[in-house]
Design a protein around this motif. Sequence first.
Motif, PDB file in Angstrom:
ATOM      1  N   THR A 163       6.244   1.113  -4.711  1.00 38.67           N
ATOM      2  CA  THR A 163       5.336   1.903  -3.872  1.00 38.67           C
ATOM      3  C   THR A 163       3.942   1.279  -3.870  1.00 38.67           C
ATOM      4  O   THR A 163       3.457   0.797  -4.897  1.00 38.67           O
ATOM      5  CB  THR A 163       5.271   3.350  -4.387  1.00 38.67           C
ATOM      6  OG1 THR A 163       6.540   3.984  -4.182  1.00 38.67           O
ATOM      7  CG2 THR A 163       4.204   4.138  -3.648  1.00 38.67           C
ATOM      8  N   GLN A 164       3.303   1.297  -2.709  1.00 38.24           N
ATOM      9  CA  GLN A 164       1.967   0.730  -2.545  1.00 38.24           C
ATOM     10  C   GLN A 164       1.017   1.810  -2.034  1.00 38.24           C
ATOM     11  O   GLN A 164       1.396   2.632  -1.192  1.00 38.24           O
ATOM     12  CB  GLN A 164       2.008  -0.440  -1.557  1.00 38.24           C
ATOM     13  CG  GLN A 164       2.934  -1.565  -2.003  1.00 38.24           C
ATOM     14  CD  GLN A 164       3.246  -2.535  -0.880  1.00 38.24           C
ATOM     15  OE1 GLN A 164       2.693  -2.431   0.216  1.00 38.24           O
ATOM     16  NE2 GLN A 164       4.133  -3.491  -1.139  1.00 38.24           N
ATOM     17  N   ILE A 165      -0.212   1.791  -2.554  1.00 37.53           N
ATOM     18  CA  ILE A 165      -1.190   2.816  -2.181  1.00 37.53           C
ATOM     19  C   ILE A 165      -2.530   2.162  -1.884  1.00 37.53           C
ATOM     20  O   ILE A 165      -3.004   1.313  -2.641  1.00 37.53           O
ATOM     21  CB  ILE A 165      -1.367   3.861  -3.297  1.00 37.53           C
ATOM     22  CG1 ILE A 165      -0.035   4.550  -3.618  1.00 37.53           C
ATOM     23  CG2 ILE A 165      -2.413   4.901  -2.903  1.00 37.53           C
ATOM     24  CD1 ILE A 165      -0.138   5.569  -4.717  1.00 37.53           C
ATOM     25  N   GLN A 166      -3.126   2.581  -0.791  1.00 38.28           N
ATOM     26  CA  GLN A 166      -4.456   2.136  -0.428  1.00 38.28           C
ATOM     27  C   GLN A 166      -5.394   3.331  -0.290  1.00 38.28           C
ATOM     28  O   GLN A 166      -4.980   4.415   0.126  1.00 38.28           O
ATOM     29  CB  GLN A 166      -4.445   1.383   0.904  1.00 38.28           C
ATOM     30  CG  GLN A 166      -3.915  -0.030   0.834  1.00 38.28           C
ATOM     31  CD  GLN A 166      -4.044  -0.725   2.182  1.00 38.28           C
ATOM     32  OE1 GLN A 166      -3.913  -0.099   3.231  1.00 38.28           O
ATOM     33  NE2 GLN A 166      -4.297  -2.019   2.153  1.00 38.28           N
ATOM     34  N   LEU A 167      -6.647   3.096  -0.639  1.00 37.17           N
ATOM     35  CA  LEU A 167      -7.721   4.027  -0.302  1.00 37.17           C
ATOM     36  C   LEU A 167      -8.385   3.502   0.956  1.00 37.17           C
ATOM     37  O   LEU A 167      -8.672   2.312   1.063  1.00 37.17           O
ATOM     38  CB  LEU A 167      -8.755   4.096  -1.427  1.00 37.17           C
ATOM     39  CG  LEU A 167      -8.283   4.494  -2.820  1.00 37.17           C
ATOM     40  CD1 LEU A 167      -9.451   4.438  -3.791  1.00 37.17           C
ATOM     41  CD2 LEU A 167      -7.653   5.868  -2.810  1.00 37.17           C
ATOM     42  N   GLU A 168      -8.659   4.384   1.881  1.00 37.79           N
ATOM     43  CA  GLU A 168      -9.383   3.987   3.091  1.00 37.79           C
ATOM     44  C   GLU A 168     -10.594   4.884   3.284  1.00 37.79           C
ATOM     45  O   GLU A 168     -10.571   6.069   2.952  1.00 37.79           O
ATOM     46  CB  GLU A 168      -8.468   4.047   4.317  1.00 37.79           C
ATOM     47  CG  GLU A 168      -7.430   2.941   4.362  1.00 37.79           C
ATOM     48  CD  GLU A 168      -6.758   2.834   5.719  1.00 37.79           C
ATOM     49  OE1 GLU A 168      -7.078   3.654   6.608  1.00 37.79           O
ATOM     50  OE2 GLU A 168      -5.907   1.943   5.878  1.00 37.79           O
ATOM     51  N   ALA A 219     -18.059  12.839   2.778  1.00 33.40           N
ATOM     52  CA  ALA A 219     -17.913  11.779   3.781  1.00 33.40           C
ATOM     53  C   ALA A 219     -16.641  12.022   4.571  1.00 33.40           C
ATOM     54  O   ALA A 219     -15.666  12.586   4.068  1.00 33.40           O
ATOM     55  CB  ALA A 219     -17.882  10.409   3.120  1.00 33.40           C
ATOM     56  N   ALA A 220     -16.639  11.596   5.807  1.00 26.23           N
ATOM     57  CA  ALA A 220     -15.491  11.830   6.674  1.00 26.23           C
ATOM     58  C   ALA A 220     -14.506  10.680   6.621  1.00 26.23           C
ATOM     59  O   ALA A 220     -14.837   9.566   6.220  1.00 26.23           O
ATOM     60  CB  ALA A 220     -15.977  12.024   8.112  1.00 26.23           C
ATOM     61  N   ILE A 258      -8.306  13.128   2.819  1.00 27.92           N
ATOM     62  CA  ILE A 258      -9.118  13.778   1.800  1.00 27.92           C
ATOM     63  C   ILE A 258     -10.180  14.628   2.485  1.00 27.92           C
ATOM     64  O   ILE A 258     -10.789  14.217   3.471  1.00 27.92           O
ATOM     65  CB  ILE A 258      -9.772  12.730   0.885  1.00 27.92           C
ATOM     66  CG1 ILE A 258      -8.678  11.929   0.150  1.00 27.92           C
ATOM     67  CG2 ILE A 258     -10.703  13.380  -0.127  1.00 27.92           C
ATOM     68  CD1 ILE A 258      -9.205  10.757  -0.640  1.00 27.92           C
ATOM     69  N   SER A 259     -10.405  15.809   1.976  1.00 26.90           N
ATOM     70  CA  SER A 259     -11.342  16.737   2.589  1.00 26.90           C
ATOM     71  C   SER A 259     -12.716  16.098   2.782  1.00 26.90           C
ATOM     72  O   SER A 259     -13.230  15.407   1.898  1.00 26.90           O
ATOM     73  CB  SER A 259     -11.490  17.988   1.724  1.00 26.90           C
ATOM     74  OG  SER A 259     -12.548  18.801   2.183  1.00 26.90           O
ATOM     75  N   GLU A 260     -13.313  16.341   3.938  1.00 23.36           N
ATOM     76  CA  GLU A 260     -14.647  15.834   4.216  1.00 23.36           C
ATOM     77  C   GLU A 260     -15.679  16.422   3.257  1.00 23.36           C
ATOM     78  O   GLU A 260     -16.745  15.838   3.042  1.00 23.36           O
ATOM     79  CB  GLU A 260     -15.040  16.150   5.659  1.00 23.36           C
ATOM     80  CG  GLU A 260     -14.176  15.454   6.702  1.00 23.36           C
ATOM     81  CD  GLU A 260     -14.624  15.804   8.118  1.00 23.36           C
ATOM     82  OE1 GLU A 260     -15.677  16.463   8.248  1.00 23.36           O
ATOM     83  OE2 GLU A 260     -13.930  15.417   9.076  1.00 23.36           O
TER      84      GLU A 260
END
Length: 323
Positions: A202-207, A252-253, A274-276
Motif C-alpha cells: 500500500t502507498q500513501i501520499q499527503l497532498e 487550510a483547504a 482532511i477538514s479545512e
Amino acid sequence: MKGNYILLMSLCALCVLSFNSCKDDDTTEGTSPAVTEAVPLQLTGLTIRESTAESLDAATSRVSANKWDVNDQIGVFMLQDGTYNIAAEASNKAYFTESGDGKFLPLPMEGIDNTLYLPADGSYMDIVAYYPYKELTDNVLSVDITDQSNQAALDLMRGTPDKLAYNNANPQADLTFRRKMSQIVITMQAGDGVDETELQGTQIQLEGFHSTGSFDPIRDKLVIGENLSSVNLLVAEDGKSAMGIVLPEDEAAQRKLVIRAGYNLNGVPFTYDISEEQTFLPGRSYNFSVTFFRERIEVSTSITDWVDGGKTEGAIIDDSDSL
C-alpha cells in the motif's frame, strides 16, 4: 625608660602582625578560590518533552524511540545574558551523545574545536540548542519534509536549560527539548472482502501540505514556506501502518490523504479529504485509522500527544506520476 618604651612598642607591633596573619588564615581556610579561567560548558541530563502547545505537559519520546539515538547530534549556541547576541566563537557548535544517554560532548571535527567555553571573567551566558544539527545559513535552519525516509532527521526540536544563565563557576546545563513539528500516524486494517495480506505494498501520499520552511533556533521562530507538495509517507512492509512528520499549520483547504491499496495499485486511488478546519499543532500526533473494503475505505481520526510513535520500517515509493 626610653629603651623599655621602644621594646614595648615593638612587641605590640609583632602582636598586631601575628593577629592579622591568623585572621587571614581563618578567612581563606575552607573557601574555594574564585574561578579565573574559561571553563567548558557541560551539557548533561538532556530530556525530551512536549512542545509548548497548550495542555501538553507530559514527557514524550523521539520519533525513533523513547530516548536519544546513538551519536545523535545537536547544535548549540551561547548567547550574552538576556540578549540574542552570540558570544565570540559560540555559534552553532556541534555536540553529540555517543551512547544515546543524553550526555552530550563536543563533536570531534577535523580542524574545528566545537567546545563552548564560559568566559574567564565570570560573565553570564544563555544557552540555546536545537536538533538535528545542520550547517546553517545566517543561523537559520532550512526545513523540508518531502523526503520522509529518515524521519528522525525531520524531528525538529529546540532545547533550553532549566536556568536562565550560566557562567564559569556554574557550567553545567540541563536542557529540555520541545518538538516543533506535527506527526501523522496511519493504521490500516482489512474490512469485509479484503484479506490483510492484500494490504502489502500500500502507498500513501499527503497532498496540499506545506513542505518547506525555516527555523531560527535562537529566537524560536518557525516560518512556513509557500510551497505545497505531494509527500510520500513511509509505509510498513505489511501495509498496516504508515507515519509522517509535517510542518505545523493553521486551517487550510484541500489537504487530503491519497491511498493506493496494495490490492489495487493500478486502479483509481482512494482519497480522504482532511477538514479545512483541522489545525496541526507542534508536539501533537494526528491519527488516522483506515479500514479497506473492495470499493471504498472508512476513516476515523483522533488527536493525541506525540508520545511514542514507534519506528516504521518500510519503503517510500514515488508513485506521483501514476496519480
